[in-house]
Design a protein around this motif. Sequence first.
Motif, short mmCIF file in Angstrom:
data_model
loop_
_atom_site.label_atom_id
_atom_site.label_comp_id
_atom_site.label_asym_id
_atom_site.label_seq_id
_atom_site.Cartn_x
_atom_site.Cartn_y
_atom_site.Cartn_z
N HIS A 166 32.58 39.59 50.83
CA HIS A 166 33.00 39.64 49.44
C HIS A 166 31.86 40.02 48.44
N ALA A 226 38.07 32.63 45.86
CA ALA A 226 39.48 32.86 45.72
C ALA A 226 39.93 32.74 47.20
N GLU A 227 39.50 33.30 48.04
CA GLU A 227 39.81 33.15 49.75
C GLU A 227 39.69 31.87 50.06
N ASP A 247 35.12 36.16 44.30
CA ASP A 247 36.24 36.63 45.43
C ASP A 247 36.10 35.36 46.54
N ARG A 256 41.03 37.99 42.77
CA ARG A 256 40.82 38.57 44.11
C ARG A 256 41.71 39.74 44.26
N ARG A 257 42.78 39.65 43.85
CA ARG A 257 43.75 41.11 43.98
C ARG A 257 43.55 42.10 43.11
#
Length: 237
Positions: free
Chosen positions: A68, A76-77, A73, A186-187
């Motif tokens: 990341h 978020a995962e 990020d 994240r996306r």
Amino acid sequence: MIPARYAASRFPGKLMQDLAGKPVIVRTYEAARDTGLFDAVIVVTDSEIIAEAVQRAGGQVVMSQEVHETGSDRLAEAVVDIDTDIVVNVQGDEPFTEAESLEKLIRVFREDPDQQVDLASLMTEINDPEDIANPNTVKVITDKDGFALYFSRAPIPYQRAEEPRAVYFKHKGVYAFRKQALLDFRRLPMLPLEAVEKIEAIRFLEYGKKLKMVQTRISGIEIDTPEDLERAKAAWT
């Protein structure tokens, strides 16, 4: 949730540096836990060394499965399969984290029944000219309702004339997110302003998210450099 990366660019291994007998990351974990504000406090890391230190202190750890670029990020995962409404992000280098400021962040969402706010973050007024000019100090400007307009490593606003005097605010890297805002982050690919400034909060603004800034009088000490660590050691009681 506390994102914790071992290989920090400015001060590699800083989270495992000793602060009054314990690693910095453990001090930060304990400070967040001791606020009593959260259902769970979780350290999210890609480092076995950090994971082992936190687990020895009785903390909960989630290991990142991907590489990341930002702490958001990483969180978020980790949060995808966690049943939660609000995620508070405390940086791993913030051992002076305290309840008063975090409570203000959480209150933003309690006072937002229409769910207009996507995320909230902290800022504190700064007056030291060196701190204002320092590119390691991220500055933020807001609209009249306290929503972030822009973040920069440059001094903003620019003092064009002697009056009125500009008021400067330092952005503290502590956030509270609605879960969906974190998943959206994240996306969404990085855009030019974030890439230039190297400030992840800009991504939310570039994609139109509503980021509420909350002023706190408590600045604490963020450990970005060896000099910061020495200041933290001197301030620790």
